[in-house]
Design a protein around this motif. Sequence first.
Motif, short mmCIF file in Angstrom:
data_model
loop_
_atom_site.label_atom_id
_atom_site.label_comp_id
_atom_site.label_asym_id
_atom_site.label_seq_id
_atom_site.Cartn_x
_atom_site.Cartn_y
_atom_site.Cartn_z
N LEU A 117 0.82 -1.21 0.00
CA LEU A 117 0.00 0.00 0.00
C LEU A 117 0.86 1.27 0.00
O LEU A 117 0.55 2.22 -0.75
CB LEU A 117 -0.94 -0.02 1.21
CG LEU A 117 -2.11 0.99 1.17
CD1 LEU A 117 -3.00 0.72 -0.04
CD2 LEU A 117 -2.93 0.91 2.46
N PRO A 118 1.94 1.33 0.79
CA PRO A 118 2.77 2.55 0.73
C PRO A 118 3.37 2.78 -0.67
O PRO A 118 3.50 3.93 -1.10
CB PRO A 118 3.86 2.29 1.76
CG PRO A 118 3.27 1.30 2.71
CD PRO A 118 2.36 0.44 1.88
N THR A 119 3.72 1.69 -1.36
CA THR A 119 4.28 1.84 -2.70
C THR A 119 3.24 2.42 -3.66
O THR A 119 3.54 3.32 -4.46
CB THR A 119 4.76 0.46 -3.22
OG1 THR A 119 5.65 -0.12 -2.28
CG2 THR A 119 5.47 0.61 -4.56
N VAL A 120 2.00 1.91 -3.57
CA VAL A 120 0.92 2.43 -4.42
C VAL A 120 0.68 3.90 -4.10
O VAL A 120 0.53 4.74 -5.00
CB VAL A 120 -0.36 1.60 -4.22
CG1 VAL A 120 -1.52 2.21 -5.00
CG2 VAL A 120 -0.15 0.16 -4.63
N HIS A 121 0.66 4.22 -2.80
CA HIS A 121 0.45 5.61 -2.38
C HIS A 121 1.55 6.50 -2.93
O HIS A 121 1.30 7.62 -3.42
CB HIS A 121 0.40 5.66 -0.84
CG HIS A 121 0.09 7.00 -0.29
ND1 HIS A 121 1.03 8.00 -0.15
CD2 HIS A 121 -1.09 7.52 0.17
CE1 HIS A 121 0.46 9.07 0.36
NE2 HIS A 121 -0.83 8.81 0.57
N SER A 122 2.79 6.04 -2.88
CA SER A 122 3.93 6.82 -3.37
C SER A 122 3.83 7.08 -4.87
O SER A 122 4.04 8.20 -5.34
CB SER A 122 5.22 6.07 -3.04
OG SER A 122 6.31 6.65 -3.68
N ILE A 123 3.48 6.03 -5.64
CA ILE A 123 3.40 6.18 -7.11
C ILE A 123 2.32 7.18 -7.50
O ILE A 123 2.53 8.07 -8.33
CB ILE A 123 3.14 4.79 -7.75
CG1 ILE A 123 4.36 3.89 -7.59
CG2 ILE A 123 2.79 4.94 -9.24
CD1 ILE A 123 4.12 2.44 -7.95
N GLU A 152 1.60 16.44 -12.14
CA GLU A 152 0.45 16.81 -12.96
C GLU A 152 0.24 15.83 -14.13
O GLU A 152 -0.25 16.19 -15.19
CB GLU A 152 0.60 18.24 -13.50
CG GLU A 152 0.61 19.28 -12.40
CD GLU A 152 0.67 20.68 -12.95
OE1 GLU A 152 0.77 20.83 -14.18
OE2 GLU A 152 0.63 21.64 -12.15
N GLU A 153 0.65 14.59 -13.89
CA GLU A 153 0.39 13.55 -14.89
C GLU A 153 -1.03 13.00 -14.72
O GLU A 153 -1.65 12.57 -15.69
CB GLU A 153 1.40 12.41 -14.76
CG GLU A 153 2.82 12.82 -15.09
CD GLU A 153 3.84 11.71 -14.81
OE1 GLU A 153 4.90 11.74 -15.43
OE2 GLU A 153 3.55 10.83 -13.97
N LEU A 154 -1.53 13.01 -13.50
CA LEU A 154 -2.86 12.47 -13.21
C LEU A 154 -3.66 13.56 -12.49
O LEU A 154 -3.22 14.11 -11.48
CB LEU A 154 -2.73 11.24 -12.30
CG LEU A 154 -4.02 10.51 -11.93
CD1 LEU A 154 -4.63 9.86 -13.17
CD2 LEU A 154 -3.74 9.45 -10.87
N MET A 155 -4.82 13.90 -13.06
CA MET A 155 -5.68 14.91 -12.44
C MET A 155 -6.58 14.21 -11.43
O MET A 155 -7.66 13.69 -11.78
CB MET A 155 -6.52 15.62 -13.51
CG MET A 155 -5.68 16.39 -14.51
SD MET A 155 -4.63 17.58 -13.67
CE MET A 155 -3.60 18.11 -15.02
N ALA A 156 -6.13 14.16 -10.20
CA ALA A 156 -6.87 13.46 -9.14
C ALA A 156 -6.42 14.01 -7.80
O ALA A 156 -5.48 14.82 -7.72
CB ALA A 156 -6.64 11.97 -9.23
N SER A 157 -7.07 13.54 -6.76
CA SER A 157 -6.68 13.91 -5.40
C SER A 157 -6.85 12.69 -4.51
O SER A 157 -7.62 11.77 -4.83
CB SER A 157 -7.55 15.06 -4.89
OG SER A 157 -8.91 14.69 -4.90
N LEU A 158 -6.08 12.66 -3.42
CA LEU A 158 -6.11 11.52 -2.51
C LEU A 158 -7.05 11.84 -1.35
O LEU A 158 -6.94 12.90 -0.71
CB LEU A 158 -4.71 11.22 -1.98
CG LEU A 158 -3.74 10.56 -2.93
CD1 LEU A 158 -2.36 10.48 -2.30
CD2 LEU A 158 -4.20 9.16 -3.30
N ASP A 159 -7.95 10.92 -1.04
CA ASP A 159 -8.81 11.04 0.13
C ASP A 159 -8.21 10.14 1.21
O ASP A 159 -8.32 8.91 1.16
CB ASP A 159 -10.23 10.61 -0.21
CG ASP A 159 -11.20 10.87 0.93
OD1 ASP A 159 -10.83 11.68 1.81
OD2 ASP A 159 -12.28 10.29 0.93
N GLN A 160 -7.53 10.78 2.19
CA GLN A 160 -6.73 10.02 3.14
C GLN A 160 -7.57 9.10 4.03
O GLN A 160 -7.21 7.94 4.22
CB GLN A 160 -5.93 11.00 4.01
CG GLN A 160 -4.73 10.37 4.71
CD GLN A 160 -3.65 9.93 3.74
OE1 GLN A 160 -3.46 10.53 2.70
NE2 GLN A 160 -2.95 8.88 4.08
N PRO A 161 -8.71 9.57 4.61
CA PRO A 161 -9.46 8.66 5.52
C PRO A 161 -9.94 7.39 4.83
O PRO A 161 -9.87 6.30 5.41
CB PRO A 161 -10.65 9.52 5.98
CG PRO A 161 -10.21 10.94 5.78
CD PRO A 161 -9.31 10.92 4.60
#
Length: 931
Positions: free
Chosen positions: A819-825, A833-842
Amino acid sequence: MSRFFATGSDSESEESSSADEITPKAPGTTFKQSLLLSDDEEDTKRVVRSAKDKRFEELTNLIKTIRNAMKIRDMAKCLEEFEQLCRAFLKSKTIVDKEGVPPFYIRLLADLEDYLNQLWEDKEGKKKMNKNNAKALSTLRQKIRKYNRDYETEIAAYKENPQESADEEEEKEPEESGSSSESEGEAGDEGVTAKVFLKKKPAAEATSEASKFLKSAKGSGDESSSSDEDDDDGEWGSDTVGSGSESSDDGEGKSASLAVVFLKKAQEGEKTSEKKKDVRKKRHKKKERLEEEAEEEGGEEAEGGWEKVKGGVPLVKEKPKMFAKGTEINTAVVVKKLNEILQARGKKGTDRAAQIELLHALAAISQENNLGQGILVKIKFNIIASLYDYNPNLAAFMKADMWKKCLDCIDELLDILFDNNNIFIGENIAEDSENLGISDQPFRVRGCILTLVERMDEEFTKIMQNTDPHSQEYVDNLKDEGRVCGIIDRLLSYLETKGSTEEICRIYLRRILHTYYKFDYKAHRRSLGLQGETKSEQDQEESEGEDSAVIMDRLCKFIYAKDRTDRIRTCAILCHIYHHALHSRWYQARDLMLMSHLQDNIQHADPPVQILYNRTMVQLGICAFRQGMIKDAHNALLDIQSSGRAKELLGQGLLMRNMQERNAEQEKIEKRRQVPFHMHINLELLECVYLVSAMLLEIPYMAAHEFDARRRMISKQFHHQLRVGERQPLLGPPESMREHVVAASKAMKMGDWRTCHSFIINEKMNSKVWDLFPETQRVREMLVRKIQEESLRTYLFTYSSVYDSISMETLSEMFELELPTVHSIISKMIINEELMASLDQPTQTVVMHRTEPTSLQNMALQLAEKLGGLVENNERVFDLKQGVYGGYFNRDQKGGYQQKQGYQRDQKGGYQQKQGGYQRGGYRNQNQSNY
């Protein structure tokens, strides 16, 4: 009587040629004939010959040609002439029916059949024949067997008693037999060798004359067969008519002259009978001598102690006499003799092998007379130089025996130098100041042993270049490298005490060149903490000296500090980088390459250094790939692989397509630059590393810029392989390495990392590529990790428009990543700015933003951009042609184009723009131009 009979004569008659006289002619015919005949026709004598003579002469000439072809084993010629002989014999059928078949014809048929049978049984000889001769042999054998069926009785009679049939021929032709007997008598001395080398037949069988024409009868075949040809020339009394034909014109009239032509004189009869007796005596003696020699030979063979050798004067090799008897041998005399021998060096006709023997003999003489080590060192120098000169051609390599002698001589010379510290050698010592004699002063000898060892190293490289790398001979020659390195090490220790700095740098470079490309397995095992399995292996590891890394570091740093020539320092840096990269010391290799700045001016170096640079860059790229630095690996390998000439740039072979661009001399030079096979870099491994690196970079980039019209290619070669794969009408399972990479790329493009992994890492790819790395398992694990990460990036780029949000846990399970690797990538993709998205931490989800246009919108935007560009181009072209835009484009600032001032025609007929011209959205072009 006509003029034809009046001047008739036989040109072949030699005995009666002295009695040539002109036939008296009628008084009234002289003037007429002088008008009718030219001078040449008057001079030539007419020959009166019967049809039988003409036909038989034609047959004998053809038989001569056949026998000559039999001597040289020219079966194609034999077949051709035999066919002509059969046709000529058919033409003379009417004469043969009257006179019978001539004996010389039967004799040829019998000999030819026996000769062909013996050739057919000789299996080794048939293998050596060329294709045409072998084919002609089988054809001629079939024809002669079929043809001889019509003459079986005559051939059998001839074979029963060939001697009597030969006597019968002589009786018919006494004159010709005389000459033939003489030729046989001459050949009698050498006729023994034919029977010596041929296989013996039983006593009841008559030996066949066909054995004359086999190769084993070289000594007698040529001469004894000539007597047969002489006999053939005179068969059937072809020339008896001509004896004394011109001696009959004594004024008795034309009728009398004709009668004399066809009559034999009594004296001639007596002469021929005497000749016949002499011939029989000679033949009898010859037969007795042959029988005696055959008996002696049989006895010798039974004893088994003697061997038949070729005739001639035996060549006794005598040792050359160096000095006259009683000469006092001292240093001055030996030096004088040495200079005499060396004066012949390089001259045309000099026997180089004999010169080497003379120098060895001179060295032995100086040792016997205890003339000291100084003169011996000088002679040794010249012996080694003569061994190098034995092959005058620069491209030729030394033969094995000369190579062994050279190594022995250099070892002996080093032994002398180590044992005697009072010997000083150098190129700067003049010949006048040499001290070769025994005295209180130390020996001073002119010469450079470093040059000899460098030449030895070059000769070793040439030997390896010219040996088939897939043969056992190459392995045997490669074993000599240990001895070569031993000599270099001994000279290195000698020069460290007595050599100059420049000489030490040169010998250090030789040692580096024999070390830099070898992987140190023992040091690698020690670094991994592994020990030898047995105690002897552990003791051996402990007793061994420094690691190759320590040796390379010490030698290279000395060169960096002391060398004054750029070339030696450049070669040392490149070898040092290569060695670091080979042993996976990526950061040291990279830093040394960047600090040296070699890439800035390597194009000015000589070709061997450029080849070394290319090899180093390739090894650096492979090292980066093993460490997981995919981008660095791709950049290092890009120049070599994109050229399509990796084989040539690495000095591992010449490309056939470039053969037309170079002449023969350039090709020889190129071949001398080639790297020996044991130093080659695997080209398939190199290409696979490059293509896999390109795949890991290119596939995510293609997914991210799928609808970008200005997308650039990272690797042209990789795109070429993809296009080749797409053009194939039938897609089967991949076979070659390239097909595996293309199939893996297609799977990665769909985000299917497991299929991609199965195509890249499998048994076939392991055996071809991955098992060739020292740390195979670590490289495979790195590859799996990279495939998973890049497949994740590709998946997000490709399917981001489909998702509103996606859980990172789901992605972690799909791609088997932590999971940390996926989060890092994903974080890196959002930051860049390669991916137009945002992370929802909870909730650990990725929320997609609808900012990316759809595929339809992308295509519409591309169309609008292209149309805008097209309109602008058309406007500019129209403006150049018309000079003004017309009233259509007079718009305000909001509309886009506004023409501030038009064009005014000047007096010269041209157009001149007074003040700069167009405004668009507030931007002004201030440039002024004249038209």
